[in-house]
Design a protein around this motif. Structure first.
Motif, PDB file in Angstrom:
ATOM      1  N   VAL A 173       0.839  -1.205   0.000  1.00 57.54           N
ATOM      2  CA  VAL A 173       0.000   0.000   0.000  1.00 57.54           C
ATOM      3  C   VAL A 173       0.870   1.250   0.000  1.00 57.54           C
ATOM      4  N   LEU A 174       1.932   1.267   0.784  1.00 58.74           N
ATOM      5  CA  LEU A 174       2.843   2.411   0.833  1.00 58.74           C
ATOM      6  C   LEU A 174       3.478   2.662  -0.529  1.00 58.74           C
ATOM      7  N   PHE A 175       4.018   1.615  -1.150  1.00 54.16           N
ATOM      8  CA  PHE A 175       4.662   1.790  -2.455  1.00 54.16           C
ATOM      9  C   PHE A 175       3.649   2.157  -3.539  1.00 54.16           C
ATOM     10  N   ALA A 176       2.434   1.654  -3.455  1.00 52.30           N
ATOM     11  CA  ALA A 176       1.402   2.027  -4.421  1.00 52.30           C
ATOM     12  C   ALA A 176       1.056   3.507  -4.282  1.00 52.30           C
ATOM     13  N   ALA A 177       0.942   3.996  -3.064  1.00 46.01           N
ATOM     14  CA  ALA A 177       0.649   5.406  -2.856  1.00 46.01           C
ATOM     15  C   ALA A 177       1.786   6.292  -3.342  1.00 46.01           C
ATOM     16  N   LEU A 178       3.014   5.921  -3.032  1.00 43.67           N
ATOM     17  CA  LEU A 178       4.171   6.705  -3.488  1.00 43.67           C
ATOM     18  C   LEU A 178       4.287   6.676  -5.007  1.00 43.67           C
ATOM     19  N   ALA A 179       4.018   5.518  -5.611  1.00 43.82           N
ATOM     20  CA  ALA A 179       4.073   5.409  -7.069  1.00 43.82           C
ATOM     21  C   ALA A 179       2.986   6.266  -7.714  1.00 43.82           C
ATOM     22  N   SER A 180       1.813   6.340  -7.096  1.00 44.21           N
ATOM     23  CA  SER A 180       0.731   7.174  -7.630  1.00 44.21           C
ATOM     24  C   SER A 180       1.107   8.657  -7.586  1.00 44.21           C
ATOM     25  N   VAL A 181       1.684   9.086  -6.495  1.00 42.83           N
ATOM     26  CA  VAL A 181       2.104  10.487  -6.382  1.00 42.83           C
ATOM     27  C   VAL A 181       3.206  10.796  -7.392  1.00 42.83           C
ATOM     28  N   ALA A 182       4.172   9.910  -7.529  1.00 42.83           N
ATOM     29  CA  ALA A 182       5.260  10.115  -8.496  1.00 42.83           C
ATOM     30  C   ALA A 182       4.720  10.140  -9.925  1.00 42.83           C
ATOM     31  N   ALA A 183       3.781   9.253 -10.236  1.00 45.22           N
ATOM     32  CA  ALA A 183       3.206   9.219 -11.585  1.00 45.22           C
ATOM     33  C   ALA A 183       2.446  10.502 -11.886  1.00 45.22           C
ATOM     34  N   MET A 184       1.698  11.036 -10.921  1.00 46.66           N
ATOM     35  CA  MET A 184       0.967  12.278 -11.152  1.00 46.66           C
ATOM     36  C   MET A 184       1.912  13.457 -11.358  1.00 46.66           C
ATOM     37  N   ILE A 185       3.001  13.480 -10.629  1.00 42.25           N
ATOM     38  CA  ILE A 185       3.985  14.548 -10.808  1.00 42.25           C
ATOM     39  C   ILE A 185       4.601  14.471 -12.195  1.00 42.25           C
ATOM     40  N   ILE A 186       4.928  13.283 -12.643  1.00 43.96           N
ATOM     41  CA  ILE A 186       5.553  13.113 -13.963  1.00 43.96           C
ATOM     42  C   ILE A 186       4.556  13.407 -15.077  1.00 43.96           C
ATOM     43  N   ILE A 187       3.343  12.887 -14.969  1.00 49.19           N
ATOM     44  CA  ILE A 187       2.333  13.090 -16.017  1.00 49.19           C
ATOM     45  C   ILE A 187       1.956  14.564 -16.144  1.00 49.19           C
ATOM     46  N   ASN A 188       1.848  15.266 -15.034  1.00 51.90           N
ATOM     47  CA  ASN A 188       1.485  16.684 -15.065  1.00 51.90           C
ATOM     48  C   ASN A 188       2.655  17.588 -15.445  1.00 51.90           C
ATOM     49  N   GLY A 189       3.836  17.032 -15.561  1.00 50.18           N
ATOM     50  CA  GLY A 189       4.995  17.819 -15.968  1.00 50.18           C
ATOM     51  C   GLY A 189       5.485  18.776 -14.899  1.00 50.18           C
ATOM     52  N   LEU A 190       5.324  18.402 -13.654  1.00 54.42           N
ATOM     53  CA  LEU A 190       5.767  19.265 -12.564  1.00 54.42           C
ATOM     54  C   LEU A 190       7.186  18.940 -12.157  1.00 54.42           C
ATOM     55  N   PRO A 191       7.971  19.797 -11.688  1.00 53.33           N
ATOM     56  CA  PRO A 191       7.773  21.246 -11.671  1.00 53.33           C
ATOM     57  C   PRO A 191       8.136  21.837 -13.021  1.00 53.33           C
ATOM     58  N   LYS A 192       7.519  22.926 -13.369  1.00 50.15           N
ATOM     59  CA  LYS A 192       7.822  23.614 -14.625  1.00 50.15           C
ATOM     60  C   LYS A 192       9.009  24.530 -14.378  1.00 50.15           C
ATOM     61  N   ILE A 193      10.096  24.228 -15.046  1.00 48.10           N
ATOM     62  CA  ILE A 193      11.326  24.997 -14.847  1.00 48.10           C
ATOM     63  C   ILE A 193      11.210  26.382 -15.484  1.00 48.10           C
ATOM     64  N   ASN A 194      10.752  26.448 -16.714  1.00 50.48           N
ATOM     65  CA  ASN A 194      10.619  27.722 -17.434  1.00 50.48           C
ATOM     66  C   ASN A 194       9.179  27.883 -17.913  1.00 50.48           C
ATOM     67  N   PRO A 195       8.267  28.342 -17.056  1.00 50.08           N
ATOM     68  CA  PRO A 195       6.885  28.515 -17.501  1.00 50.08           C
ATOM     69  C   PRO A 195       6.799  29.644 -18.526  1.00 50.08           C
ATOM     70  N   PRO A 196       5.830  29.579 -19.435  1.00 54.18           N
ATOM     71  CA  PRO A 196       5.702  30.649 -20.435  1.00 54.18           C
ATOM     72  C   PRO A 196       5.318  31.971 -19.782  1.00 54.18           C
ATOM     73  N   VAL A 197       5.914  33.048 -20.260  1.00 53.02           N
ATOM     74  CA  VAL A 197       5.627  34.384 -19.743  1.00 53.02           C
ATOM     75  C   VAL A 197       4.675  35.058 -20.720  1.00 53.02           C
ATOM     76  N   ILE A 198       3.465  35.327 -20.272  1.00 52.48           N
ATOM     77  CA  ILE A 198       2.477  35.981 -21.132  1.00 52.48           C
ATOM     78  C   ILE A 198       2.825  37.455 -21.288  1.00 52.48           C
ATOM     79  N   ASP A 199       3.076  38.103 -20.179  1.00 52.84           N
ATOM     80  CA  ASP A 199       3.441  39.517 -20.188  1.00 52.84           C
ATOM     81  C   ASP A 199       4.271  39.789 -18.942  1.00 52.84           C
ATOM     82  N   PRO A 200       5.454  40.357 -19.086  1.00 50.92           N
ATOM     83  CA  PRO A 200       6.295  40.597 -17.911  1.00 50.92           C
ATOM     84  C   PRO A 200       5.695  41.594 -16.925  1.00 50.92           C
TER      85      PRO A 200
END
Length: 72
Positions: free
Chosen positions: A5-32
């Motif tokens: 259960v612990l590894f399944a929960a950790l794997a779910s959190v890691a998968a969501m972070i990877i799928i969502n592309g987090l963290p965004k290193i250089n987010p797009p700047v709409i207007d400075p």
């Protein structure tokens, strides 16, 4: 069982972070000029009935301080 259960929960959190592309290193700047005390509205140009002049006039009639078009 508890480790599974612990590894399944950790794997779910890691998968969501990877799928969502987090963290965004250089987010797009709409207007400075956008900061914590300003905000922007995004209206796509391919929307039905989109007309720049009508939209700008409507935003100014609602009290917009600044209306800009940017390339995004």
């Amino acid at each position: 069982f508890e480790c599974a259960v612990l590894f399944a929960a950790l794997a779910s959190v890691a998968a969501m972070i990877i799928i969502n592309g987090l963290p965004k290193i250089n987010p797009p700047v709409i207007d400075p000029a956008l900061t914590s005390h300003k905000f922007a509205l995004f209206v796509p140009e391919d929307d039905n009935g989109f007309e720049v002049s009508k939209l700008e006039q409507h935003m100014r009639s609602l009290g917009a301080v600044d209306v800009r078009r940017t390339e995004f």
